[in-house]
Write a protein that holds these residues in place. Structure first.
Motif, PDB file in Angstrom:
ATOM      1  N   PHE A  30       0.832  -1.190   0.000  1.00  0.00           N
ATOM      2  CA  PHE A  30       0.000   0.000   0.000  1.00  0.00           C
ATOM      3  C   PHE A  30       0.878   1.256   0.000  1.00  0.00           C
ATOM      4  O   PHE A  30       1.906   1.307   0.659  1.00  0.00           O
ATOM      5  CB  PHE A  30      -0.912   0.004   1.228  1.00  0.00           C
ATOM      6  CG  PHE A  30      -1.926  -1.113   1.223  1.00  0.00           C
ATOM      7  CD1 PHE A  30      -3.025  -1.049   0.390  1.00  0.00           C
ATOM      8  CD2 PHE A  30      -1.762  -2.218   2.045  1.00  0.00           C
ATOM      9  CE1 PHE A  30      -3.957  -2.064   0.377  1.00  0.00           C
ATOM     10  CE2 PHE A  30      -2.691  -3.241   2.042  1.00  0.00           C
ATOM     11  CZ  PHE A  30      -3.791  -3.168   1.201  1.00  0.00           C
ATOM     12  N   ASN A  31       0.423   2.271  -0.745  1.00  0.00           N
ATOM     13  CA  ASN A  31       1.170   3.528  -0.831  1.00  0.00           C
ATOM     14  C   ASN A  31       0.573   4.612   0.048  1.00  0.00           C
ATOM     15  O   ASN A  31       1.039   5.751   0.031  1.00  0.00           O
ATOM     16  CB  ASN A  31       1.215   4.005  -2.285  1.00  0.00           C
ATOM     17  CG  ASN A  31       2.078   3.100  -3.140  1.00  0.00           C
ATOM     18  OD1 ASN A  31       3.115   2.614  -2.695  1.00  0.00           O
ATOM     19  ND2 ASN A  31       1.641   2.866  -4.374  1.00  0.00           N
ATOM     20  N   THR A  32      -0.484   4.290   0.785  1.00  0.00           N
ATOM     21  CA  THR A  32      -1.083   5.253   1.703  1.00  0.00           C
ATOM     22  C   THR A  32      -1.344   4.567   3.044  1.00  0.00           C
ATOM     23  O   THR A  32      -1.464   3.341   3.117  1.00  0.00           O
ATOM     24  CB  THR A  32      -2.411   5.816   1.163  1.00  0.00           C
ATOM     25  OG1 THR A  32      -3.357   4.751   1.004  1.00  0.00           O
ATOM     26  CG2 THR A  32      -2.198   6.517  -0.176  1.00  0.00           C
ATOM     27  N   LYS A  33      -1.422   5.352   4.069  1.00  0.00           N
ATOM     28  CA  LYS A  33      -1.768   4.831   5.394  1.00  0.00           C
ATOM     29  C   LYS A  33      -2.475   5.899   6.199  1.00  0.00           C
ATOM     30  O   LYS A  33      -2.377   7.103   5.905  1.00  0.00           O
ATOM     31  CB  LYS A  33      -0.533   4.333   6.135  1.00  0.00           C
ATOM     32  CG  LYS A  33       0.411   5.435   6.609  1.00  0.00           C
ATOM     33  CD  LYS A  33       1.347   4.971   7.718  1.00  0.00           C
ATOM     34  CE  LYS A  33       2.131   3.739   7.368  1.00  0.00           C
ATOM     35  NZ  LYS A  33       3.063   3.332   8.454  1.00  0.00           N
ATOM     36  N   TYR A  34      -3.203   5.437   7.215  1.00  0.00           N
ATOM     37  CA  TYR A  34      -3.936   6.335   8.100  1.00  0.00           C
ATOM     38  C   TYR A  34      -3.352   6.232   9.501  1.00  0.00           C
ATOM     39  O   TYR A  34      -3.067   5.138   9.989  1.00  0.00           O
ATOM     40  CB  TYR A  34      -5.415   5.948   8.127  1.00  0.00           C
ATOM     41  CG  TYR A  34      -6.218   6.624   9.219  1.00  0.00           C
ATOM     42  CD1 TYR A  34      -6.769   7.883   9.012  1.00  0.00           C
ATOM     43  CD2 TYR A  34      -6.416   6.003  10.440  1.00  0.00           C
ATOM     44  CE1 TYR A  34      -7.496   8.517  10.006  1.00  0.00           C
ATOM     45  CE2 TYR A  34      -7.142   6.622  11.448  1.00  0.00           C
ATOM     46  CZ  TYR A  34      -7.680   7.873  11.228  1.00  0.00           C
ATOM     47  OH  TYR A  34      -8.387   8.485  12.223  1.00  0.00           O
ATOM     48  N   LEU A  43       2.406  13.546   4.985  1.00  0.00           N
ATOM     49  CA  LEU A  43       1.009  13.952   5.155  1.00  0.00           C
ATOM     50  C   LEU A  43       0.486  14.595   3.879  1.00  0.00           C
ATOM     51  O   LEU A  43       1.161  15.422   3.268  1.00  0.00           O
ATOM     52  CB  LEU A  43       0.914  14.956   6.308  1.00  0.00           C
ATOM     53  CG  LEU A  43      -0.437  15.651   6.505  1.00  0.00           C
ATOM     54  CD1 LEU A  43      -1.495  14.666   6.974  1.00  0.00           C
ATOM     55  CD2 LEU A  43      -0.300  16.805   7.496  1.00  0.00           C
ATOM     56  N   TYR A  44      -0.743  14.208   3.487  1.00  0.00           N
ATOM     57  CA  TYR A  44      -1.336  14.875   2.321  1.00  0.00           C
ATOM     58  C   TYR A  44      -2.774  15.327   2.559  1.00  0.00           C
ATOM     59  O   TYR A  44      -3.298  16.165   1.825  1.00  0.00           O
ATOM     60  CB  TYR A  44      -1.258  13.991   1.071  1.00  0.00           C
ATOM     61  CG  TYR A  44      -2.195  12.806   1.035  1.00  0.00           C
ATOM     62  CD1 TYR A  44      -3.416  12.875   0.373  1.00  0.00           C
ATOM     63  CD2 TYR A  44      -1.853  11.607   1.656  1.00  0.00           C
ATOM     64  CE1 TYR A  44      -4.268  11.788   0.322  1.00  0.00           C
ATOM     65  CE2 TYR A  44      -2.696  10.511   1.609  1.00  0.00           C
ATOM     66  CZ  TYR A  44      -3.911  10.611   0.949  1.00  0.00           C
ATOM     67  OH  TYR A  44      -4.760   9.517   0.902  1.00  0.00           O
ATOM     68  N   LYS A  45      -3.449  14.791   3.597  1.00  0.00           N
ATOM     69  CA  LYS A  45      -4.788  15.289   3.906  1.00  0.00           C
ATOM     70  C   LYS A  45      -5.239  14.796   5.277  1.00  0.00           C
ATOM     71  O   LYS A  45      -4.674  13.854   5.837  1.00  0.00           O
ATOM     72  CB  LYS A  45      -5.799  14.863   2.839  1.00  0.00           C
ATOM     73  CG  LYS A  45      -6.065  13.365   2.799  1.00  0.00           C
ATOM     74  CD  LYS A  45      -7.041  13.002   1.694  1.00  0.00           C
ATOM     75  CE  LYS A  45      -8.389  13.662   1.869  1.00  0.00           C
ATOM     76  NZ  LYS A  45      -9.377  13.220   0.851  1.00  0.00           N
ATOM     77  N   PHE A  46      -6.253  15.471   5.807  1.00  0.00           N
ATOM     78  CA  PHE A  46      -6.863  15.027   7.050  1.00  0.00           C
ATOM     79  C   PHE A  46      -7.762  13.838   6.777  1.00  0.00           C
ATOM     80  O   PHE A  46      -8.396  13.736   5.721  1.00  0.00           O
ATOM     81  CB  PHE A  46      -7.715  16.144   7.667  1.00  0.00           C
ATOM     82  CG  PHE A  46      -6.944  17.113   8.502  1.00  0.00           C
ATOM     83  CD1 PHE A  46      -6.550  16.796   9.795  1.00  0.00           C
ATOM     84  CD2 PHE A  46      -6.614  18.362   7.992  1.00  0.00           C
ATOM     85  CE1 PHE A  46      -5.846  17.706  10.568  1.00  0.00           C
ATOM     86  CE2 PHE A  46      -5.920  19.277   8.760  1.00  0.00           C
ATOM     87  CZ  PHE A  46      -5.528  18.939  10.045  1.00  0.00           C
ATOM     88  N   GLY A  47      -7.835  12.928   7.751  1.00  0.00           N
ATOM     89  CA  GLY A  47      -8.798  11.847   7.697  1.00  0.00           C
ATOM     90  C   GLY A  47      -9.812  12.059   8.807  1.00  0.00           C
ATOM     91  O   GLY A  47      -9.876  13.130   9.416  1.00  0.00           O
ATOM     92  N   TYR A  79      -4.920  11.414  10.256  1.00  0.00           N
ATOM     93  CA  TYR A  79      -4.211  11.927   9.092  1.00  0.00           C
ATOM     94  C   TYR A  79      -4.011  10.820   8.053  1.00  0.00           C
ATOM     95  O   TYR A  79      -3.863   9.649   8.406  1.00  0.00           O
ATOM     96  CB  TYR A  79      -2.834  12.467   9.499  1.00  0.00           C
ATOM     97  CG  TYR A  79      -2.879  13.399  10.677  1.00  0.00           C
ATOM     98  CD1 TYR A  79      -3.174  14.757  10.528  1.00  0.00           C
ATOM     99  CD2 TYR A  79      -2.626  12.919  11.970  1.00  0.00           C
ATOM    100  CE1 TYR A  79      -3.214  15.595  11.616  1.00  0.00           C
ATOM    101  CE2 TYR A  79      -2.670  13.765  13.067  1.00  0.00           C
ATOM    102  CZ  TYR A  79      -2.966  15.100  12.885  1.00  0.00           C
ATOM    103  OH  TYR A  79      -3.012  15.939  13.970  1.00  0.00           O
ATOM    104  N   LYS A  80      -3.988  11.234   6.802  1.00  0.00           N
ATOM    105  CA  LYS A  80      -3.687  10.310   5.721  1.00  0.00           C
ATOM    106  C   LYS A  80      -2.304  10.635   5.164  1.00  0.00           C
ATOM    107  O   LYS A  80      -2.009  11.793   4.843  1.00  0.00           O
ATOM    108  CB  LYS A  80      -4.755  10.410   4.615  1.00  0.00           C
ATOM    109  CG  LYS A  80      -6.118   9.907   5.059  1.00  0.00           C
ATOM    110  CD  LYS A  80      -7.123   9.926   3.911  1.00  0.00           C
ATOM    111  CE  LYS A  80      -8.467   9.370   4.365  1.00  0.00           C
ATOM    112  NZ  LYS A  80      -9.461   9.356   3.255  1.00  0.00           N
ATOM    113  N   LEU A  81      -1.472   9.616   5.075  1.00  0.00           N
ATOM    114  CA  LEU A  81      -0.099   9.770   4.620  1.00  0.00           C
ATOM    115  C   LEU A  81       0.116   8.981   3.336  1.00  0.00           C
ATOM    116  O   LEU A  81      -0.541   7.964   3.097  1.00  0.00           O
ATOM    117  CB  LEU A  81       0.886   9.272   5.686  1.00  0.00           C
ATOM    118  CG  LEU A  81       0.636   9.711   7.140  1.00  0.00           C
ATOM    119  CD1 LEU A  81       1.658   9.067   8.061  1.00  0.00           C
ATOM    120  CD2 LEU A  81       0.663  11.218   7.263  1.00  0.00           C
ATOM    121  N   LYS A  82       1.040   9.455   2.503  1.00  0.00           N
ATOM    122  CA  LYS A  82       1.374   8.725   1.284  1.00  0.00           C
ATOM    123  C   LYS A  82       2.862   8.419   1.258  1.00  0.00           C
ATOM    124  O   LYS A  82       3.681   9.167   1.794  1.00  0.00           O
ATOM    125  CB  LYS A  82       0.970   9.545   0.051  1.00  0.00           C
ATOM    126  CG  LYS A  82       1.660  10.897  -0.077  1.00  0.00           C
ATOM    127  CD  LYS A  82       1.152  11.647  -1.297  1.00  0.00           C
ATOM    128  CE  LYS A  82       1.794  13.030  -1.411  1.00  0.00           C
ATOM    129  NZ  LYS A  82       1.284  13.782  -2.565  1.00  0.00           N
TER     130      LYS A  82
END
Length: 240
Positions: free
Chosen positions: A2-6, A33-37, A41-44
Motif C-alpha cells: 500500500f502507498n497510503t496509510k492512516y 502527510l497529504y490530507k486530514f482523515g 491523518y492520511k499519509l502517502k
C-alpha cells in the motif's frame, strides 16, 4: 504494497505538538502527510524528508493568508474544514510564531468559538439532567423522562466535545501569557481545577464503595456531586 496509510490523531486541541512531531517522524520514514482523515491523518509513501509541521487556525482564509506562509518558507499541506490548516517546512525554517503574544492569539479565536458552544450545551446538560432526575423521583410525570433522557444524551456528547477543547485552548493561552509559569496562573482557575479533581475522586470513591456494598449512598448524593462537577468544569472552561 500500500502507498497510503492512516494514523490516528492524539487530539489537536490537547496534543498539538505531539501530533506535529509524530508527522515529522513519519516524514523521516518516507510517509508524507497529504490530507486530514476522520480523527486522524492520511499519509502517502514518498522519499524520506526532513520536514517539520505546524498547525494554524484561521476561519475562511483568503489567498493572502496562504501567500504569507509561503513567503516565510512554509508550504500549505491540508485543512480541516475551513478553520485548521497544516503547513510544512524543511528543518531549520523559522517558526511561524516567534513570540508568546502572537501564538496566544492563534488559540484565542478557537477558544472564543468553542466557548460559545460550550456554555449553552453545558447549561442544557445540567437542565436535562435535573429534569430527568426529578422525573425519576416522581416530581414530574414519568412520561417526560424518556424525552428528557433523549435530549440529555446528545447534549452530553456536544458538551464533552466542546468543553474539553475549550479547556485545552484556555490552558495553552494561559501558559503562553504567563511564559509557562504555573505560579502566575489565574487563582480562580487553580482553585476550580483543584476542586474538580477532589470532587471527581470523591465521586469515583463513593461509587466504588457503593458498588461493592461497603457503603450505602443515596442516588441523590451522586446527582448532586455530578452537578457540582459539571459546574466546576464550566468554571474552568470559562474563567479568564
Amino acid at each position: 504494497m500500500f502507498n497510503t496509510k492512516y494514523v490516528m490523531s492524539k487530539s489537536l486541541a490537547s496534543a498539538e505538538n505531539e501530533d506535529m512531531e509524530m508527522l515529522s517522524s513519519y516524514a523521516r520514514k518516507g510517509w508524507i502527510l497529504y490530507k486530514f482523515g476522520i480523527w486522524g491523518y492520511k499519509l502517502k509513501k514518498s522519499e524520506p524528508q526532513q520536514l517539520k509541521y505546524s498547525l494554524d487556525y484561521r476561519d475562511n482564509p483568503d489567498k493572502e493568508y496562504f501567500l504569507y506562509f509561503k513567503e516565510a518558507g512554509w508550504s500549505y499541506v491540508c485543512s480541516i474544514g475551513n478553520t485548521g490548516h497544516i503547513f510544512s517546512a524543511s528543518e531549520g525554517t523559522k517558526p511561524i510564531y516567534t513570540d508568546n503574544d502572537t501564538e496566544s492569539e492563534k488559540y484565542m479565536g478557537q477558544y472564543e468559538m468553542m466557548k460559545k458552544i460550550a456554555i449553552p450545551s453545558s447549561l442544557c446538560t445540567i437542565l436535562f439532567f435535573i429534569l430527568a432526575s426529578l422525573s425519576k423521583y416522581g416530581y414530574i410525570p414519568d412520561i417526560y423522562k424518556r424525552i428528557f433522557v433523549a435530549f440529555l444524551i446528545p447534549s452530553i456528547i456536544i458538551t464533552v466535545y466542546t468543553v474539553i477543547p475549550c479547556m485545552s485552548f484556555y490552558s495553552k493561552i494561559n501558559k503562553l501569557k504567563t511564559n509557562g509559569d504555573t505560579e502566575n496562573k489565574n487563582g480562580n482557575y487553580k482553585i476550580a481545577h483543584a476542586l474538580l479533581t477532589v470532587m471527581t475522586l470523591l465521586l469515583v470513591g463513593l461509587f466504588l464503595l457503593s458498588k461493592f456494598k461497603f457503603l450505602h449512598i443515596a442516588n441523590a448524593v451522586f446527582y448532586i456531586l455530578c452537578f457540582i462537577c459539571i459546574l466546576l468544569v464550566m468554571s474552568i472552561c470559562l474563567v479568564k
